[in-house]
Design an enzyme around this catalytic site. Structure first.
Site, PDB file in Angstrom:
ATOM      1  N   HIS A   1       0.848  -1.191   0.000  1.00  0.00           N
ATOM      2  CA  HIS A   1       0.000   0.000   0.000  1.00  0.00           C
ATOM      3  C   HIS A   1       0.881   1.237   0.000  1.00  0.00           C
ATOM      4  CE1 HIS A   1      -3.512   2.499   0.929  1.00  0.00           C
ATOM      5  NE2 HIS A   1      -2.675   3.201   1.666  1.00  0.00           N
TER       6      HIS A   1
ATOM      7  N   ASP B   1     -15.615   2.093   6.989  1.00  0.00           N
ATOM      8  CA  ASP B   1     -14.618   3.070   6.529  1.00  0.00           C
ATOM      9  C   ASP B   1     -15.198   3.990   5.461  1.00  0.00           C
ATOM     10  OD1 ASP B   1     -11.951   4.247   6.267  1.00  0.00           O
ATOM     11  OD2 ASP B   1     -12.010   3.360   4.277  1.00  0.00           O
TER      12      ASP B   1
ATOM     13  N   ARG C   1     -15.014  12.247   7.153  1.00  0.00           N
ATOM     14  CA  ARG C   1     -13.726  12.886   7.460  1.00  0.00           C
ATOM     15  C   ARG C   1     -13.417  13.948   6.427  1.00  0.00           C
ATOM     16  NH1 ARG C   1      -9.897   8.144   7.277  1.00  0.00           N
ATOM     17  NH2 ARG C   1      -8.267   9.698   7.469  1.00  0.00           N
TER      18      ARG C   1
ATOM     19  N   SER D   1      -8.324   3.476   8.928  1.00  0.00           N
ATOM     20  CA  SER D   1      -8.922   3.435   7.595  1.00  0.00           C
ATOM     21  C   SER D   1      -8.112   2.536   6.654  1.00  0.00           C
ATOM     22  CB  SER D   1      -8.992   4.874   7.055  1.00  0.00           C
ATOM     23  OG  SER D   1      -9.302   4.877   5.697  1.00  0.00           O
TER      24      SER D   1
ATOM     25  N   LYS E   1      -8.873  -2.033   5.685  1.00  0.00           N
ATOM     26  CA  LYS E   1      -9.036  -2.591   4.330  1.00  0.00           C
ATOM     27  C   LYS E   1      -7.946  -3.615   4.018  1.00  0.00           C
ATOM     28  CE  LYS E   1      -9.404   1.704   3.164  1.00  0.00           C
ATOM     29  NZ  LYS E   1      -9.580   3.060   2.676  1.00  0.00           N
TER      30      LYS E   1
HETATM   31  N1  URA Z   1      -6.123   6.161   2.404  1.00  0.00           N
HETATM   32  C1  URA Z   1      -7.147   5.580   3.061  1.00  0.00           C
HETATM   33  O1  URA Z   1      -7.662   4.563   2.630  1.00  0.00           O
HETATM   34  N2  URA Z   1      -7.585   6.140   4.174  1.00  0.00           N
HETATM   35  C2  URA Z   1      -7.045   7.262   4.692  1.00  0.00           C
HETATM   36  O2  URA Z   1      -7.492   7.713   5.727  1.00  0.00           O
HETATM   37  C3  URA Z   1      -5.996   7.861   4.006  1.00  0.00           C
HETATM   38  C4  URA Z   1      -5.536   7.292   2.858  1.00  0.00           C
END
Ligand code: URA
Length: 427
Positions: A82, A161, A168, A183, A187
């Site tokens: 990621h 999320d 947010r 967040s 995932k």
């Molecule tokens: N990427 C995400 O999935 N969530 C965040 O809060 C910031 C970047």
């Protein structure tokens, strides 16, 4: 458990119990908390902070709000990657076939372009025929057949999320480190690879420009993953200039293919190799820089890209001779003085690309995949007045935008480039 009481306690800076955090997540998932209540929670959490335990609880709750693929039970050496995103960051595209061609499987659920950064999913979708809709069964099938699976996040994964992220965005609480951690990790842990390698960007083009904050996020991601039984490591890498030679959607696919054919830009190769080696370390897989070089030199890495893309529906004729057309109006961006390239306003470059149509200002907006930027100079390079620093490819002529983009490059008497790998946070 009354939302009012939970909000009151967080507003006063008190620690929430696991049950209270679970109640917030339940409220976000089943709609029993309204936007005003969730917005108030997010603001209180952003100002008062969440400690390590609350961050673990929030991540766990969000993870458990949706389906979990738990892929490591079937593919223990599976890794995932990621990036927090940046301009020209196309590393995920060559990384997965490269490591897979060395025997290390990699799967990713990628995201869309938003704000000044572009998303891997939108870039991959410029490949004719490529289909990013994967489910667990299809992902396992792809891993069995070629060791690579790249999809787009499905609605069933961490639905809490999705609601919290949108709130947010609307409540100026995106940059809270515990909220970012929960967040991203919810995932990633839902996919459930054997390990996740994080590329946390630092520099003016990064989501968190300050090195201290990027480092803290990297450490929080690694620690929180560990507490939840996931293995993770992180590199903090430079985003004070775009990565590689190109920024844009289609061109970044071509640049990724060039890397796999042994013609990669040195900075892009370096970050890709470092992440590959970290991913391998995390799953105790013996991999060396020499193995990566050999996979490229022998053609195996490029062949793996083709095999994977074809399995996900890409046109085989296109894969044999990949081409894309660039947007037709070429605007050279020239150095106004002699010296060294001292600074690049990467964030403004990203925003200008969006303004030119090459990005997504709103989640539902269309992208012009041909809008591109070709970079010729890197920080610290000597340039002469009138040298071409970069070339912009626009759909329509726009002198103002070209000037705005040219102003993103600063030439000074002396300059040097910051280190590409700014910090490492091992598992
Ligand atoms: N990427 C995400 O999935 N969530 C965040 O809060 C910031 C970047």
């Amino acid at each position: 458990m009354l939302p009012y009481r939970i909000l009151e306690r967080k507003r006063a800076g008190m620690r929430l119990s696991s049950a209270e955090v679970a109640e917030v997540v339940r409220g976000a998932s089943d709609g029993s908390w309204g936007d005003a209540q969730l917005g108030a929670f997010l603001m209180a959490a952003a100002i008062r902070g969440l400690d390590a335990e609350e961050t673990v609880d929030l991540t766990r709750g969000m993870l458990e709000s949706g389906t979990r693929w738990g892929l490591k039970s079937e593919v223990p050496s599976l890794s995932d990657k990621h990036s927090t995103g940046g301009v020209g960051d196309k590393v995920s595209i060559p990384l997965a076939p490269l490591v897979a061609s060395c025997g290390l499987p990699m799967a990713m659920l990628t995201g869309r372009s938003l704000g000044h950064t572009s998303g891997t999913a939108d870039k991959l979708e410029t490949i004719p025929g490529l289909d990013l809709h994967l489910d667990r069964r299809r992902t396992l099938e792809l891993l069995e057949l070629c060791g690579v699976a790249s999809g787009i996040a499905t609605p069933g994964i961490a639905p809490a999320d999705r609601r919290l992220y949108a709130l947010r965005d609307a409540t100026a609480t995106v940059s809270s480190l515990p909220l970012i951690t929960a967040s991203i990790l919810s995932k990633k842990l839902a996919l459930g690879a054997g390990a996740v390698v994080f590329d946390v960007k630092t520099g003016n083009g990064a989501f968190l420009p300050e090195l201290s904050e990027a480092r803290e996020l990297a450490a929080m991601l690694v620690r929180t993953a560990d507490r939840l039984g996931g293995k993770a490591g992180a590199l903090v890498t430079d985003m004070s200039q775009p990565l590689g030679r190109w920024a844009g959607h289609t061109v970044e696919i071509l640049e990724s293919i060039e890397l796999l054919e042994g013609r990669g830009a040195p900075d892009l190769v370096e970050v890709t190799f470092e992440l590959a080696l970290e991913a391998a370390r995390l799953v105790d897989f013996a991999l060396t820089r020499g193995d990566l070089e050999e996979a490229i030199a022998s053609g195996r890495a490029r062949e793996r890209f083709d095999r994977w893309a074809a399995l996900q529906g890409a046109s085989t004729a296109w894969l044999r001779a990949p081409t894309f057309s660039l947007a037709p109006v070429e605007k050279p961006l020239l150095a106004e003085r002699s010296g060294s390239l001292a600074a690049v306003d990467v964030r403004q470059i990203g925003l200008s690309m969006v303004e030119a149509g090459g990005g997504r200002p709103r989640p539902e907006a269309e992208i012009d995949a041909g809008v591109s930027l070709h970079l010729f100079a890197r920080l610290g390079d000597r340039v002469e007045r009138g040298d071409e620093l970069a070339r912009l490819y626009l759909r329509q002529d726009d002198e103002r935008l070209a000037r705005q983009m040219a102003a993103c490059f600063t030439v000074a008497d002396e300059a040097s480039a910051p280190p590409l790998i700014a910090a490492r946070v091992p598992a």
